[in-house]
Design an enzyme around this catalytic site. Structure first.
Site, PDB file in Angstrom:
ATOM      1  N   MET A   1      -0.481   2.392   7.553  1.00 40.26           N
ATOM      2  CA  MET A   1      -0.346   3.835   7.401  1.00 40.26           C
ATOM      3  C   MET A   1       0.981   4.139   6.717  1.00 40.26           C
ATOM      4  O   MET A   1       1.894   3.314   6.739  1.00 40.26           O
ATOM      5  CB  MET A   1      -0.418   4.504   8.770  1.00 40.26           C
ATOM      6  CG  MET A   1      -0.805   5.957   8.707  1.00 40.26           C
ATOM      7  SD  MET A   1      -2.326   6.263   7.774  1.00 40.26           S
ATOM      8  CE  MET A   1      -3.509   5.340   8.743  1.00 40.26           C
ATOM      9  N   CYS A   2       1.119   5.306   6.160  1.00 42.86           N
ATOM     10  CA  CYS A   2       2.309   5.670   5.398  1.00 42.86           C
ATOM     11  C   CYS A   2       2.563   7.169   5.557  1.00 42.86           C
ATOM     12  O   CYS A   2       1.767   7.891   6.160  1.00 42.86           O
ATOM     13  CB  CYS A   2       2.133   5.352   3.908  1.00 42.86           C
ATOM     14  SG  CYS A   2       1.550   3.674   3.561  1.00 42.86           S
ATOM     15  N   ARG A   3       3.677   7.614   4.988  1.00 40.60           N
ATOM     16  CA  ARG A   3       3.989   9.034   4.853  1.00 40.60           C
ATOM     17  C   ARG A   3       4.484   9.240   3.432  1.00 40.60           C
ATOM     18  O   ARG A   3       5.208   8.392   2.895  1.00 40.60           O
ATOM     19  CB  ARG A   3       5.078   9.486   5.822  1.00 40.60           C
ATOM     20  CG  ARG A   3       4.808   9.247   7.303  1.00 40.60           C
ATOM     21  CD  ARG A   3       3.940  10.340   7.933  1.00 40.60           C
ATOM     22  NE  ARG A   3       2.527  10.060   7.789  1.00 40.60           N
ATOM     23  CZ  ARG A   3       1.563  10.839   8.288  1.00 40.60           C
ATOM     24  NH1 ARG A   3       1.874  11.957   8.936  1.00 40.60           N
ATOM     25  NH2 ARG A   3       0.302  10.518   8.125  1.00 40.60           N
TER      26      ARG A   3
END
Length: 250
Positions: free
Chosen positions: A1-3
């Site tokens: 996951m990332c932002r």
């Protein structure tokens, strides 16, 4: 996951949005507020920005966590730009690509990032990958789902698709091949931002004369608006448009 986060507007120091706000990407790397898969984004980071008069963005990427890079802290304090895209990475799958797997990915005037994961990777996208020209596959920066998504989007852009259409059609195609995938894509050319909300959070902060589109708000400004699920966002300094995206038929 990332932002991730993209901005277009008047020139600001990169750190004004990526580092200094109370919930900036810096903090989201260890304490995201709306992320529902994974708890830390410490597997790399990057930022791409546009210098005045040059349509091709500069880029700074590293394989480690953003909080451990003092050179980036210094760079973000003094570099000013009217458009940029930053991202912190939480790897979904093991890999040895390091910095090459960190967003933003780039080609020509474009910067691209992916927040999410492709279900069944890599087998689920074998057919889609095989439909790309061999040269485009050989130019992949990393052996990751995000890098292949970028190749699929870029192939459409080079064929003449508008940015929003390139993202929307890629998301629908990948969602059909790999149901359950999280496909929040973010793209900018320094003037326009296009993004998709697909099984992950997405927000935008409108003007005046500027816009930010991000995985989650970097501060508590009440003007932040959450993007509905299965939506394409296209935005510039003056306007934000939301277009529903249909899930592929079973």
């Amino acid at each position: 996951m990332c932002r991730h986060l993209a901005y277009v507007g008047g020139p600001v120091a990169l750190g004004e949005l990526l580092v200094r706000p109370p919930h900036a990407l810096l903090r989201q790397s260890w304490e995201p507020r709306t992320q529902d898969s994974g708890v830390v984004n410490a597997d790399g980071f990057g930022v791409g920005w546009y210098a005045e008069g040059d349509p091709v963005p500069a880029r700074y990427r590293r394989a480690g966590p953003i909080w451990g890079d003092l050179s980036f802290a210094d760079l973000a304090r003094v570099v000013r730009a009217g458009a940029f895209l930053g991202a912190v990475r939480g790897a979904t799958f093991p890999g040895a690509d390091g910095e090459a797997a960190a967003a933003p990915f780039t080609a020509g005037p474009w910067l691209f990032s992916h927040n999410g994961a492709v279900e069944g990777w890599p087998d689920s996208l074998t057919a889609l990958a095989g439909a790309l020209p061999a040269g485009e596959l050989l130019r992949l920066e990393a052996r990751s789902d995000s890098a292949l998504l970028w190749a699929l989007v870029l192939h459409r852009l080079r064929a003449g698709d508008a940015p929003g259409a390139a993202l929307a059609d890629t998301v629908r195609e990948v969602a059909a091949a790999a149901p359950g995938s999280r496909l929040n894509l973010l793209l900018t050319d320094g003037d326009l931002i296009a993004a998709t909300a697909w099984r992950n959070s997405l927000w935008y902060l409108p003007g005046p004369g500027r816009v930010a589109v991000a995985s989650e708000p970097y501060d508590d400004d009440p003007r932040w608006r959450e993007v509905p699920e299965h939506t394409l966002v296209t935005a510039d300094r003056a306007d934000v448009t939301l277009t529903p995206l249909k899930e592929p038929s079973a």
